[in-house]
Design a protein around this motif. Structure first.
Motif, PDB file in Angstrom:
ATOM      1  N   ASN A  98      19.493 -20.682  25.643  1.00 14.29           N
ATOM      2  CA  ASN A  98      19.784 -21.658  24.589  1.00 14.29           C
ATOM      3  C   ASN A  98      18.640 -21.802  23.579  1.00 14.29           C
ATOM      4  O   ASN A  98      18.401 -22.871  23.039  1.00 14.29           O
ATOM      5  CB  ASN A  98      20.155 -23.027  25.179  1.00 14.29           C
ATOM      6  N   THR A  99      17.930 -20.710  23.363  1.00 15.95           N
ATOM      7  CA  THR A  99      16.877 -20.701  22.357  1.00 15.95           C
ATOM      8  C   THR A  99      17.203 -19.647  21.308  1.00 15.95           C
ATOM      9  O   THR A  99      17.954 -18.708  21.560  1.00 15.95           O
ATOM     10  CB  THR A  99      15.492 -20.393  22.957  1.00 15.95           C
ATOM     11  N   LEU A 100      16.604 -19.810  20.159  1.00 17.50           N
ATOM     12  CA  LEU A 100      16.740 -18.849  19.077  1.00 17.50           C
ATOM     13  C   LEU A 100      15.547 -17.892  19.045  1.00 17.50           C
ATOM     14  O   LEU A 100      15.646 -16.787  18.554  1.00 17.50           O
ATOM     15  CB  LEU A 100      16.882 -19.589  17.747  1.00 17.50           C
ATOM     16  N   ALA A 101      14.422 -18.342  19.581  1.00 16.97           N
ATOM     17  CA  ALA A 101      13.187 -17.548  19.620  1.00 16.97           C
ATOM     18  C   ALA A 101      12.826 -17.012  18.239  1.00 16.97           C
ATOM     19  O   ALA A 101      12.634 -15.808  18.061  1.00 16.97           O
ATOM     20  CB  ALA A 101      13.295 -16.430  20.647  1.00 16.97           C
ATOM     21  N   PRO A 102      12.711 -17.882  17.240  1.00 15.95           N
ATOM     22  CA  PRO A 102      12.472 -17.410  15.870  1.00 15.95           C
ATOM     23  C   PRO A 102      11.162 -16.652  15.705  1.00 15.95           C
ATOM     24  O   PRO A 102      11.091 -15.713  14.906  1.00 15.95           O
ATOM     25  CB  PRO A 102      12.469 -18.694  15.046  1.00 15.95           C
ATOM     26  N   ALA A 103      10.132 -17.032  16.438  1.00 16.52           N
ATOM     27  CA  ALA A 103       8.836 -16.377  16.303  1.00 16.52           C
ATOM     28  C   ALA A 103       8.667 -15.240  17.302  1.00 16.52           C
ATOM     29  O   ALA A 103       7.632 -14.572  17.303  1.00 16.52           O
ATOM     30  CB  ALA A 103       7.705 -17.386  16.465  1.00 16.52           C
ATOM     31  N   GLY A 104       9.691 -15.001  18.119  1.00 16.83           N
ATOM     32  CA  GLY A 104       9.628 -13.893  19.062  1.00 16.83           C
ATOM     33  C   GLY A 104       9.791 -12.569  18.335  1.00 16.83           C
ATOM     34  O   GLY A 104      10.460 -12.487  17.310  1.00 16.83           O
ATOM     35  N   ASN A 105       9.163 -11.554  18.858  1.00 13.89           N
ATOM     36  CA  ASN A 105       9.281 -10.240  18.243  1.00 13.89           C
ATOM     37  C   ASN A 105      10.705  -9.728  18.360  1.00 13.89           C
ATOM     38  O   ASN A 105      11.357  -9.892  19.389  1.00 13.89           O
ATOM     39  CB  ASN A 105       8.326  -9.247  18.907  1.00 13.89           C
ATOM     40  N   ALA A 106      11.178  -9.100  17.311  1.00 14.03           N
ATOM     41  CA  ALA A 106      12.493  -8.473  17.321  1.00 14.03           C
ATOM     42  C   ALA A 106      12.348  -7.119  18.003  1.00 14.03           C
ATOM     43  O   ALA A 106      11.625  -6.253  17.505  1.00 14.03           O
ATOM     44  CB  ALA A 106      13.018  -8.307  15.902  1.00 14.03           C
TER      45      ALA A 106
END
Length: 127
Positions: A98-106
């Motif tokens: 349930n996270t978007l992880a916007p700052a996570g690496n793609a």
């Protein structure tokens, strides 16, 4: 004008195009970060700006709320509209927790999936 893009580097022309068209703003006004990993919100922003630059409709999905994601407050201000658009059009999905992880690496897989979904959304409109 990116100081960290070496003249003659294999990506220099592409970096200049991306800056000139507004598809990429850089990490700062003078840094591109050519060796940095791309975050999920950066990738969504690049695709959103590219669509906008090409005159494609970016209003679809624009009203999507990110509030359903537990980390919505971590979305950078510059990327909020792009992530709403990307979520609303199914270009990017949340993580299983349930996270978007916007700052996570793609990851390479996420990048490929986002590119495929982008192209499917606009396939009849792209040059």
């Amino acid at each position: 004008s990116f100081h960290d893009v070496t003249t003659g580097a294999w990506y220099a022309t592409a970096a200049a195009w991306a800056q000139e068209t507004g598809v990429v703003n850089g990490l700062t006004e003078t840094t591109f970060g050519p060796n940095n990993a791309l975050t999920r919100e950066q990738l969504a922003s690049i695709l959103w700006r590219y669509a906008k630059n090409e005159g494609l409709d970016i209003t679809s999905g624009a009203a999507t709320s990110l509030a359903a994601y537990s980390d919505a407050a971590k979305v950078s201000a510059y990327a909020a509209d792009a992530l709403k658009w990307a979520c609303g059009n199914g270009i990017i999905n949340g993580m299983g927790d349930n996270t978007l992880a916007p700052a996570g690496n793609a990851s390479r897989a996420e990048t490929a999936a986002m590119l495929q979904r982008f192209l499917e959304l606009y396939e009849s409109l792209l040059p």
